[in-house]
Write an enzyme that holds these catalytic residues in place. Structure first.
Site, PDB file in Angstrom:
ATOM      1  N   HIS A   1       3.455   6.783  -6.897  1.00  0.00           N
ATOM      2  CA  HIS A   1       2.762   8.005  -7.327  1.00  0.00           C
ATOM      3  C   HIS A   1       3.709   9.206  -7.223  1.00  0.00           C
ATOM      4  O   HIS A   1       3.657  10.134  -8.035  1.00  0.00           O
ATOM      5  CB  HIS A   1       1.531   8.192  -6.431  1.00  0.00           C
ATOM      6  CG  HIS A   1       0.432   9.038  -7.006  1.00  0.00           C
ATOM      7  ND1 HIS A   1      -0.661   9.407  -6.259  1.00  0.00           N
ATOM      8  CD2 HIS A   1       0.245   9.594  -8.223  1.00  0.00           C
ATOM      9  CE1 HIS A   1      -1.468  10.151  -7.010  1.00  0.00           C
ATOM     10  NE2 HIS A   1      -0.940  10.269  -8.203  1.00  0.00           N
TER      11      HIS A   1
ATOM     12  N   HIS B   1       0.833  -1.206   0.000  1.00  0.00           N
ATOM     13  CA  HIS B   1       0.000   0.000   0.000  1.00  0.00           C
ATOM     14  C   HIS B   1       0.867   1.256   0.000  1.00  0.00           C
ATOM     15  O   HIS B   1       0.726   2.130  -0.867  1.00  0.00           O
ATOM     16  CB  HIS B   1      -0.921  -0.016   1.229  1.00  0.00           C
ATOM     17  CG  HIS B   1      -1.776   1.210   1.366  1.00  0.00           C
ATOM     18  ND1 HIS B   1      -3.103   1.238   1.001  1.00  0.00           N
ATOM     19  CD2 HIS B   1      -1.498   2.463   1.803  1.00  0.00           C
ATOM     20  CE1 HIS B   1      -3.591   2.445   1.203  1.00  0.00           C
ATOM     21  NE2 HIS B   1      -2.641   3.215   1.702  1.00  0.00           N
ATOM     22  N   GLU B   2       1.764   1.350   0.970  1.00  0.00           N
ATOM     23  CA  GLU B   2       2.582   2.561   1.086  1.00  0.00           C
ATOM     24  C   GLU B   2       3.498   2.718  -0.125  1.00  0.00           C
ATOM     25  O   GLU B   2       3.773   3.840  -0.559  1.00  0.00           O
ATOM     26  CB  GLU B   2       3.383   2.559   2.391  1.00  0.00           C
ATOM     27  CG  GLU B   2       2.525   2.586   3.662  1.00  0.00           C
ATOM     28  CD  GLU B   2       1.494   3.712   3.689  1.00  0.00           C
ATOM     29  OE1 GLU B   2       1.746   4.784   3.098  1.00  0.00           O
ATOM     30  OE2 GLU B   2       0.409   3.521   4.293  1.00  0.00           O
TER      31      GLU B   2
ATOM     32  N   HIS C   1       1.723   4.542  -2.871  1.00  0.00           N
ATOM     33  CA  HIS C   1       1.853   6.000  -2.728  1.00  0.00           C
ATOM     34  C   HIS C   1       3.228   6.443  -3.221  1.00  0.00           C
ATOM     35  O   HIS C   1       3.371   7.460  -3.898  1.00  0.00           O
ATOM     36  CB  HIS C   1       1.736   6.411  -1.259  1.00  0.00           C
ATOM     37  CG  HIS C   1       0.352   6.346  -0.684  1.00  0.00           C
ATOM     38  ND1 HIS C   1      -0.729   6.961  -1.267  1.00  0.00           N
ATOM     39  CD2 HIS C   1      -0.121   5.758   0.452  1.00  0.00           C
ATOM     40  CE1 HIS C   1      -1.804   6.748  -0.510  1.00  0.00           C
ATOM     41  NE2 HIS C   1      -1.459   6.025   0.532  1.00  0.00           N
TER      42      HIS C   1
HETATM   43 ZN   LIG Z   1      -2.745   5.281   2.054  1.00  0.00          ZN
END
Ligand SMILES: [Zn+2]
Length: 715
Positions: free
Chosen positions: A506, A499-500, A503
């Site tokens: 991105h 998940h991290e 980010h």
């Molecule tokens: Zn998040």
């Protein structure tokens, strides 16, 4: 949790009537030797953490604000006619020193804080807020912004520049820059009252939650609790000088962890009711009057700014754009979620009846019996799976491997870049052609001086205008092993890493001209999309087989264990989704009240809203009740709680798009990078998604992933 970045050009609504000149005397500070005074000379302009001491932050923040304000004044008072260059580009270039120091300061206060840093944080927070307001309410500056905005179609701006004009203009307008002086004064007064009540709510709730802890005098009433839970209850009693008794303290959600273990039904009911009624005791800590007034103030703020309600104002710059869109989306989740919850309730009732309970399942029974159903149906022991998830293996052969297969990235650890704590590791990220793309730091182990949860942020924001490449970090809270032992993760931890890193991608792929539009500087209901999307690769068979190997033997995880893990993931999904969507809709109900509505009665309003939305199942209360919904009354998530669900829909829909086009291929990855991950906030986010996907996002993949697709149709 991913913290939304504090933009220096802020959209903050906590307005202060005047700019308070910094009260800290920095005259004596030798700024020449301050490591933030000049840009870092390290690779990627990485902060020189080896040269930064606690004492450097405050003078640099103060000097950074002073410089930034001087730069803004110069732009606002420029005698030349306003142009894109002398206004917008100049603003993008401003505040360099403040950005430098704040990026490092946010990192250390979040991940490695101490008393000195906390004190600086407390002192600087109101000054930084006043600093942002001084810019948002600078009339001369706004006049220039508006002049360029009105000419934007004839200025031959490239699309990103035009988007910058529109985004910055909208931020200023949303903050009230266009109001008459009389209305500005009204808005400021409302903002001030809102901020005061919001703080009051937080403080009351904190006190109420503490006071509502359940005191139990007889150990036999706590039968079923684990030794650790009993020890915690004993320690909490001792803290309160209630030696010999037991105290069950409350966590922020409606359901409490001990409800899963307590055998005694009366104790369960007492604990649940302590939680449910925590802030409704009719005493000084009762929050109902506070939230009733907050809802009214917010409706009035929105009316002044020309919006029909608070949610319409707050969603105007989001991907969903209107509360109607967000509500319609959630209403589509309700029938599937509640139908599944009804099925789960039948399973639970069967266990109760089998044990001759003689009662109907109530909210305080749910977790206790659900746990028995879970054990019977999917018995899965964490200790069986952890040896297959060794941290370094998960990182390099899972997280990095997926990024290599999809995007062609490679990673090389660097030991020459200074870090804020010795456990932090740094990797240089290389693009498919071997060129250097970014720095990635990871700080995964739990520490006493680190905030809970996991997050991503930038140390340096990518910008072609500023000549900066991304410097990104991920923080986690995984248990640190004893020296020489491997760090073995739970599967939740593995998902958190993916998940991290979503980010992080991105941020790493950011390819923007302007920092304001770069990387993760997007809307709240978009920013959790790349991260939730990246979670999917953790269970992709090719990726999973590449990292899920026994740390001692290197053997792959046996298939029956993999199957069990997958099946257990969908357990209790009806309950989980119902309590979430119920809270998210409650948020929207409060924040779609028009200014003309009378002051509401909190309890009556909540009951009517749950009934109207058909989320009023007697055994599934909302995850947060209005009177203790900290996200929306205290933490700035008002009219924004839906964003978690919305981005999950995007992530699941996007993953289907990959599957439909051949799955984990470089072609799919490159296209996604080109059209989404590298684009920051450079175009309308709904358009960006539609252009990449070829259609509007669909809800069905989310229902399927949540185990809700086969639920009976709505009644
Ligand atoms: Zn998040």
């Amino acid at each position: 949790m991913f913290p939304l970045r504090t933009l220096v050009i802020a959209t903050t609504m906590s307005l202060v009537a005047f700019y308070t000149q910094a009260a800290v005397n920095t005259a004596g500070a030798d700024l020449g030797s301050n490591p933030f005074y000049a840009a870092s000379t390290l690779p990627f302009q990485a902060p020189p953490f080896d040269k930064i001491s606690d004492g450097d932050y405050q003078p640099a923040i103060e000097e950074g604000m002073r410089q930034h304000l001087a730069e803004i004044e110069k732009i606002a008072n420029n005698p030349a006619a306003p142009t894109f260059e002398n206004t917008f580009v100049a603003m993008e270039k401003s505040g360099a020193m403040l950005n430098r120091v704040m990026a490092a300061f946010d990192t250390v206060t979040g991940a490695n804080t101490d008393d000195t840093l906390q004190k600086i944080q407390e002192q600087e927070a109101p000054r930084l807020s006043a600093h942002r307001d001084a810019i948002s309410f600078n009339d001369k500056l706004f006049h220039r912004i508006e002049t360029v905005y009105n000419q934007r179609d004839t200025l031959k701006l490239d699309p990103e520049s035009k988007r910058l004009v529109e985004v910055v203009y909208r931020d200023f307008v949303h903050a009230g820059a266009k109001l008459s002086d009389a209305d500005k004064a009204k808005l400021k007064a409302l903002n001030k009252e809102e901020s005061t009540l919001s703080t009051a709510f937080t403080n009351k709730l904190l006190a109420a939650t503490k006071a509502a802890a359940l005191v139990v005098d007889d150990k036999s009433k706590l039968a079923g609790l684990s030794d650790a839970e009993l020890a915690a209850a004993t320690a909490a009693a001792k803290d309160r000088k209630l030696d010999g008794e037991y105290v069950l303290t409350l966590q922020n959600t409606t359901q409490q962890p001990e409800l899963q273990d307590l055998n005694d039904r009366a104790t369960r009911e007492a604990l649940f009711k302590a939680s449910w009624n925590r802030a409704e005791q009719g005493d000084a800590n009762d929050t109902r009057k506070t939230i009733e007034r907050l809802a009214q103030i917010r409706a009035e703020q929105a009316r002044l700014l020309g919006f029909k309600n608070y949610a319409a104002w707050k969603l105007d710059d989001q991907m969903a754009k209107t509360p109607e869109t967000a509500i319609a989306f959630m209403q589509r989740l309700v029938p599937a979620a509640t139908a599944r919850a009804e099925t789960e309730a039948k399973d639970i009732q069967a266990v109760i009846d089998q044990q001759h309970g003689g009662f109907k399942v109530a909210p305080w029974d749910w977790n206790f019996y659900a746990e028995q159903v879970r054990k019977a149906k999917y018995d899965l022991d964490e200790n069986q799976i952890k040896p297959y998830f060794e941290l370094n293996n998960v990182l390099e052969n899972g997280v990095f491997y997926a990024a290599n297969q999809l995007y062609g990235l490679t990673f090389k650890e660097r030991h020459d870049i200074p870090v804020w704590q010795p456990d932090v590791r740094v990797f240089e990220v290389f693009d498919q052609d071997g060129s250097s793309l970014a720095l990635f730091y990871c700080d995964y182990f739990k520490r006493d001086n680190k905030n809970g949860g996991a997050w991503m942020d930038n140390l340096v924001t990518q910008s072609k205008l500023l000549g900066t490449k991304p410097v990104i970090y991920n923080v986690g809270n995984f248990s640190k092993p004893a020296a020489g032992q491997p760090a073995l993760l739970s599967f939740d931890d593995v998902i958190t890493m993916f998940h991290e890193f979503g980010h992080a991608l991105h941020g790493i792929f950011a390819d923007e001209q302007y920092p304001t539009l770069s990387g993760t500087n997007t809307a709240r209901d978009f920013v959790e999309f790349p991260s939730q999307f990246n979670e999917h690769w953790a269970t992709n068979p090719k990726v999973f087989a590449h990292y899920a190997k026994h740390y001692k033997t290197g053997a792959p995880m046996p298939q029956p264990l993999v199957d069990k893990m997958k099946k257990a993931g969908k357990f209790n999904s009806g309950y989980n989704m119902t309590e979430l969507v119920s809270a998210a809709l409650l948020d929207m109900n409060w924040h779609t009240l028009p200014a003309s509505a009378p002051l509401q009665d909190a309890d009556a309003f909540e009951a009517a809203a749950l009934k109207k939305d058909k989320t009023d199942l007697s055994y599934v209360p909302p995850r947060y009740r209005s009177s203790y919904f900290q996200h929306i009354w205290g933490n700035g998530y008002a009219a924004g709680y839906y964003a978690y669900l919305w981005t999950e829909m995007l992530a699941d829909d996007a993953f289907v798009a990959f599957k439909d086009h051949g799955g984990m291929t470089r072609a799919n990855g490159d296209r996604f990078r080109k059209m989404v991950l590298s684009r920051g906030n450079t175009e309308d986010l709904a358009t960006m998604y539609r252009n990449w996907r070829g259609q509007e996002p669909q809800i069905e993949p989310m229902l399927e992933n949540r185990g809700l697709k086969d639920a009976p149709a709505a009644k």
